[in-house]
Each structure stands twice: as C-alpha cells, then as structure tokens.
Design a protein around this motif. Sequence first.
Motif, PDB file in Angstrom:
ATOM      1  N   CYS A  57       0.870  -1.395  -0.064  1.00 29.35           N
ATOM      2  CA  CYS A  57      -0.107  -0.201   0.186  1.00 29.35           C
ATOM      3  C   CYS A  57       0.825   1.096  -0.006  1.00 29.35           C
ATOM      4  N   GLY A  58       0.633   2.118  -0.838  1.00 29.92           N
ATOM      5  CA  GLY A  58       1.488   3.248  -1.093  1.00 29.92           C
ATOM      6  C   GLY A  58       1.034   4.476  -0.266  1.00 29.92           C
ATOM      7  N   PRO A  59       1.443   5.616  -0.570  1.00 29.56           N
ATOM      8  CA  PRO A  59       1.136   6.872   0.380  1.00 29.56           C
ATOM      9  C   PRO A  59      -0.369   7.463  -0.045  1.00 29.56           C
ATOM     10  N   THR A  60      -0.819   7.992   0.767  1.00 32.11           N
ATOM     11  CA  THR A  60      -2.066   9.017   0.539  1.00 32.11           C
ATOM     12  C   THR A  60      -1.353  10.457   0.127  1.00 32.11           C
ATOM     13  N   VAL A  61      -1.505  10.671  -0.866  1.00 36.84           N
ATOM     14  CA  VAL A  61      -0.605  11.875  -1.275  1.00 36.84           C
ATOM     15  C   VAL A  61      -1.402  13.330  -1.033  1.00 36.84           C
ATOM     16  N   TYR A  62      -1.542  13.549   0.345  1.00 33.76           N
ATOM     17  CA  TYR A  62      -2.020  14.615   0.458  1.00 33.76           C
ATOM     18  C   TYR A  62      -1.360  15.563   1.541  1.00 33.76           C
ATOM     19  N   SER A  63      -0.178  15.023   1.994  1.00 34.27           N
ATOM     20  CA  SER A  63       0.790  15.829   2.615  1.00 34.27           C
ATOM     21  C   SER A  63       2.233  15.208   2.429  1.00 34.27           C
ATOM     22  N   ASN A  64       3.235  15.997   3.092  1.00 33.69           N
ATOM     23  CA  ASN A  64       4.685  15.352   2.889  1.00 33.69           C
ATOM     24  C   ASN A  64       4.839  14.027   3.635  1.00 33.69           C
ATOM     25  N   VAL A  65       5.475  12.960   3.167  1.00 30.76           N
ATOM     26  CA  VAL A  65       5.742  11.626   3.906  1.00 30.76           C
ATOM     27  C   VAL A  65       6.526  12.096   5.078  1.00 30.76           C
ATOM     28  N   HIS A  66       6.211  11.539   6.122  1.00 29.80           N
ATOM     29  CA  HIS A  66       7.060  11.488   7.413  1.00 29.80           C
ATOM     30  C   HIS A  66       8.147  10.292   7.389  1.00 29.80           C
ATOM     31  N   LEU A  67       9.048  10.212   8.403  1.00 33.49           N
ATOM     32  CA  LEU A  67       9.850   9.269   8.334  1.00 33.49           C
ATOM     33  C   LEU A  67       9.315   8.188   8.703  1.00 33.49           C
ATOM     34  N   GLY A  68       8.165   7.773   9.384  1.00 35.68           N
ATOM     35  CA  GLY A  68       7.576   6.573   9.675  1.00 35.68           C
ATOM     36  C   GLY A  68       6.931   5.854   8.513  1.00 35.68           C
ATOM     37  N   ASN A  69       6.533   6.801   7.630  1.00 34.03           N
ATOM     38  CA  ASN A  69       6.056   6.227   6.177  1.00 34.03           C
ATOM     39  C   ASN A  69       7.140   5.711   5.518  1.00 34.03           C
ATOM     40  N   VAL A  70       8.554   6.472   5.484  1.00 34.10           N
ATOM     41  CA  VAL A  70       9.661   6.126   4.757  1.00 34.10           C
ATOM     42  C   VAL A  70      10.124   4.801   5.329  1.00 34.10           C
ATOM     43  N   ARG A  71      10.073   4.698   6.717  1.00 32.98           N
ATOM     44  CA  ARG A  71      10.744   3.246   7.245  1.00 32.98           C
ATOM     45  C   ARG A  71       9.815   2.033   6.740  1.00 32.98           C
ATOM     46  N   THR A  72       8.642   2.135   6.577  1.00 27.94           N
ATOM     47  CA  THR A  72       7.728   1.174   5.980  1.00 27.94           C
ATOM     48  C   THR A  72       8.201   0.831   4.481  1.00 27.94           C
ATOM     49  N   PHE A  73       8.208   1.873   3.830  1.00 27.67           N
ATOM     50  CA  PHE A  73       8.514   1.655   2.370  1.00 27.67           C
ATOM     51  C   PHE A  73       9.937   1.002   2.239  1.00 27.67           C
ATOM     52  N   MET A  74      10.814   1.573   3.141  1.00 24.71           N
ATOM     53  CA  MET A  74      12.161   0.993   3.049  1.00 24.71           C
ATOM     54  C   MET A  74      12.427  -0.571   3.395  1.00 24.71           C
ATOM     55  N   SER A  75      11.543  -0.922   4.258  1.00 21.23           N
ATOM     56  CA  SER A  75      11.513  -2.200   4.588  1.00 21.23           C
ATOM     57  C   SER A  75      11.225  -3.251   3.354  1.00 21.23           C
ATOM     58  N   PHE A  76      10.164  -2.682   2.544  1.00 16.84           N
ATOM     59  CA  PHE A  76       9.838  -3.494   1.478  1.00 16.84           C
ATOM     60  C   PHE A  76      10.712  -3.293   0.311  1.00 16.84           C
ATOM     61  N   ASP A  77      11.480  -2.082   0.269  1.00 21.22           N
ATOM     62  CA  ASP A  77      12.359  -1.900  -0.710  1.00 21.22           C
ATOM     63  C   ASP A  77      13.544  -2.750  -0.469  1.00 21.22           C
ATOM     64  N   MET A  78      13.878  -3.047   0.847  1.00 23.48           N
ATOM     65  CA  MET A  78      14.797  -3.999   1.025  1.00 23.48           C
ATOM     66  C   MET A  78      14.622  -5.517   0.613  1.00 23.48           C
ATOM     67  N   ILE A  79      13.274  -5.881   1.153  1.00 22.80           N
ATOM     68  CA  ILE A  79      12.840  -7.278   0.887  1.00 22.80           C
ATOM     69  C   ILE A  79      12.660  -7.248  -0.796  1.00 22.80           C
ATOM     70  N   PHE A  80      12.358  -6.300  -1.387  1.00 25.10           N
ATOM     71  CA  PHE A  80      12.428  -6.434  -2.795  1.00 25.10           C
ATOM     72  C   PHE A  80      13.746  -6.685  -3.665  1.00 25.10           C
ATOM     73  N   ARG A  81      14.770  -5.839  -2.930  1.00 27.46           N
ATOM     74  CA  ARG A  81      16.161  -6.071  -3.230  1.00 27.46           C
ATOM     75  C   ARG A  81      16.737  -7.172  -3.165  1.00 27.46           C
ATOM     76  N   TYR A  82      16.349  -7.849  -2.020  1.00 29.48           N
ATOM     77  CA  TYR A  82      16.806  -9.427  -1.528  1.00 29.48           C
ATOM     78  C   TYR A  82      16.165 -10.374  -2.548  1.00 29.48           C
ATOM     79  N   LEU A  83      14.899 -10.173  -2.778  1.00 30.74           N
ATOM     80  CA  LEU A  83      14.170 -11.220  -3.730  1.00 30.74           C
ATOM     81  C   LEU A  83      15.013 -11.195  -4.989  1.00 30.74           C
TER      82      LEU A  83
END
Length: 493
Positions: free
Chosen positions: A35-61
């Motif tokens: 699930c991506g962001p709801t683009v109604y305001s700037n993303v905060h670092l919490g959002n970034v953490r979640t997407f980063m976890s899946f970026d790492m999983i994507f990278r490893y796969l």
Amino acid sequence: MQLFKDQHISIYNSLTGKKELFKPINDGHVGMYVCGPTVYSNVHLGNVRTFMSFDMIFRYLKHLGYKVRYVRNITDAGHLENDADAGEDKITKKARLEQIEPMEVVQRYTVDFHNILNTFNFLPPSIEPTATGHIIEQIELIKNIIDNGFAYEVNGSVYFDVHKFNESHEYGKLSKRKLEDLIHNTRELDGQSDKKNPQDFALWKKAEPQHIMRWPSPWGDGFPGWHLECTAMSTKYLGDRFDIHGGGMDLKFPHHECEIAQNEAAKGETPVNYWMHANMLELNGQRMSKTTGNTVNPDELLSGNNKFFSKAFAPSVIRFFIAQAHYRSVLDLTDDGLLASEKGFLRLMEAINLLDGLTASSASTIDLNAWKKACYDAMNDDFNSPILIAHLFEAVKFINQIKDGKATLTENDLKTLKDTINIFTFDVLGLENVSKTNSGTDKLSAAVDILIQLRQEARANKDFALSDKIRDELANSGIQLKDGKDGTTFSVN
Ligand code: AMP
Ligand code: ZN
C-alpha cells in the motif's frame, strides 16, 4: 545469478501468525503489492521506514534471482479522514484548504514522495498505479460483489455487507477480531449513516454536489472507497491470488481486513498468500503520526533543521539506522540512536574502502563460506537485517585483521569477501558508500568549520564587522550558524 533455488526464505505471515517457508505461486516469480502513500501531505520518516523495509525485501528477492513484479500504489482519491467512512476525502480537504485543484495536491505530494525515495536510494517499483486511474476496475469489482450478494446500494452509495459476508466467510481473520466484539466496540453513527450496520464499509460513496473528485457510476456520481482501490490495483496486475501483500501494521485493520473480504466476496478467492506488516517508527517514544503531529520529515532530519536532533544525518546513515532494527520491531528514532548508527555506518564504510588494498595469501585462516552462509541465513530468516548487519561487522573485524597481518585469505576467499560484502551492503541494504555520496557533505562540513573558526578569530580580535559578515553571508547561502554553550554548529536549509 540464479540463486533462489538454493535459498529457502521463511516469511512471518501475519495471517497465520507463523513463519512459513516461502513458496511463490509461479516458480521463480514473485508478485508483491505494498500500500502506497495517500498523497495529501509530505511523507514523514515513519512512512519512509515502512516503504524502506519493503524496498529491502524487493532488493533481496531480486538479488536471489526472482523475477519480482512489485506494485506500490499511489492513493490519490477515496481515503477519508476517518475509518468509519465519515469525514472528508483527505485530498479534497487539502485542496479546499489551499484553494487549489485536488490534482495539484496529488502532483505536489507525489513529486515530494519520489524525491524523498530517490534521496534514500530506493529502487522504483515495477508498477506504481493510481487509484484514480483504476475507477473502471473498481466499478466492475463492486458490481461483482453486489451480484454475489455481499453489498447493497443506498442513496447512491454502495456498502459492503459485513454481517452477510461473515455468515459464510470469516471477517476479522487477519486482525484476529471477531464480528461480535466489533459490534460491541463500534459506536452507532447517530443515525447519520445509510449503512445497515456500523461495521459495513463503503465501496462507493455518493459525491455531494460540492465534491470535486467525482466519477459517473451505475449508482450515480461518486468516488471509490479506499479499501477497494487496493483490491482493484493489486489483482489487476498480480492476479486474483498473489504472493506477498505488505504495508504498515496500522493498515491491518480495517484496510487489509477489508481487502481480504472484498476479494473473497468478488472472486471467491482469498487474495494473498503471505501478509507482511512492518512495525511502527516512533519519535522519542511515541508513534510517529501525521494526525498527532509527532513527526519529523526526512528533509528536516537531512538538513539538521529540526528541534529533535543535534545535527544533520546523511541518507545512508538513516537507512542504516532503520536496517539495524528488524522490520517487525518497533523502532524509536532518537538522537543517541542516530549518532550510534552514524559511527557504525562509518566504521563499515571505512572497512569496505580498505577491501581493494588487501592482499591475498596462499591459505585462509577464516572460514569465509560459513560467514557467507550466515549472511544469507539472516536474510532468509524473515529478512533479519539486524543479524545481517552483525555479520557485516564480523567482516569489518576480518578486514582489519587481514590489514594488520593477523589473518589471511586466499585469492578466492578474498573475492568472496568483497563480493558478499558489496552485495549485502549496497545491493540488498541499499546503502551508498561514504566516499561516493557523503564526500560533498563532508567537504561542505569541513569548509563551514573553517569559516566558523575564522569567525571566532574575528570575534576574538573584536572585528565584529567581519564576524557578522561571515554569519550573514552563510545565512544568505542557506547555511545557518547556531551559537550554543558547546560552540557553534550549523544547519543547511
Ligand atoms: P499513509 O500515507 O498514511 O496511508 O501511510 C503510508 C504508509 O506508512 C502505510 O503503510 C502506513 O502503515 C505507514 N506508516 C504510517 N505511520 C507509520 C509509522 N509511524 N511508522 C511506520 N510506518 C508508518
Ligand atoms: Zn492498501
């Protein structure tokens, strides 16, 4: 590199509450939706953490050789302020407050989101669909759900009939909730709602005359429900049943629970084999959240321009800090934590920069195959990045021992060490080498330090015209000096 055949990944499946051996539906291929962001305001670092976890999983796969189709959407309509289908659409509200077009809001924050992900060295997903680009698919889904008897129309809105669904299916199986408990815990909506039951959720909402984001449908002009968007976009690109669905823990209920119900009701098939949920980032002990305002935005952390942290941190330091916690653990963002990560990150980079200068010997005194296997085992065990990092620090020890003549590696083993470290540090964890990325920042730091020194000398000589000139000219270039009791620091705007 066709490695996946030898590596067995186990994934913690939120649906079953167990780690399970990962078996993709199609051999060698992985379908993953986040699930991506709801683009109604700037993303905060919490959002970034979640997407980063899946970026790492994507990278490893990908590293293992899987052909991954990674779909991460943009929610650009339909996300209401309140989970009980009340309140305004978040994007419409922002557009009204700022007196701009909703699509201007969407564009502004989508661009911001992409810039941030680039800064943090994210890989782009394979497909990044938008909710507004998939209205037709959503209408088709609603028709199916109505035809199968699990949704009803009232006054131009369509609601999912949770009670009816629960007679033949299990609503709540992901979040481990029982409908009876939900009934006790849901507040009645003061008769304002058209719903049969407060637990029902909107698939389609009628647009009031002033509502700008609206589309024609068999039930009149309206807009889609947020949960439905993800069902439409995930199954369109990954099939009615796919391998991995991810998101933050806070999306488990109601969002993901409703996605399961919608797919089962529309297609008679549960959509996902492995549900993965990333845990929350906290700021000084409290969950980071847009609604409470307890947030720090990435640019504030990168520039040092914030009230929480003592200095600016580089993107890879922040990435490293995040990877030092398992994605399923809560992580508290603190100054001490970031400072410690910075030290660790620099130590790792320093060692990596020594690799090319190491010389091979005729025999190895280190069991490198065991070390390499341990790195893979860590990632195979539900993507355990903190354990992987512990193994990378073992390698730092090896490198220093070899440099000091206290250990040796053969040519072959030395190559294995280099390749494995590079793969995990850069390809999988997505870090960037300090000599490459931070050199600009480091040089800037060194230059400003010289100016701070000169300013101090000017002050000591009572040459206040010069000391003020240094401060003001730096400020004109976007560099703010801050005089504190421990000396002068700076931040970049
Ligand atoms: P949103 O734009 O609010 O829909 O959130 C985008 C993603 O960020 C979702 O997957 C959320 O679960 C996730 N998220 C929101 N707050 C946090 C947090 N404090 N820590 C980690 N992830 C978060
Ligand atoms: Zn979603």
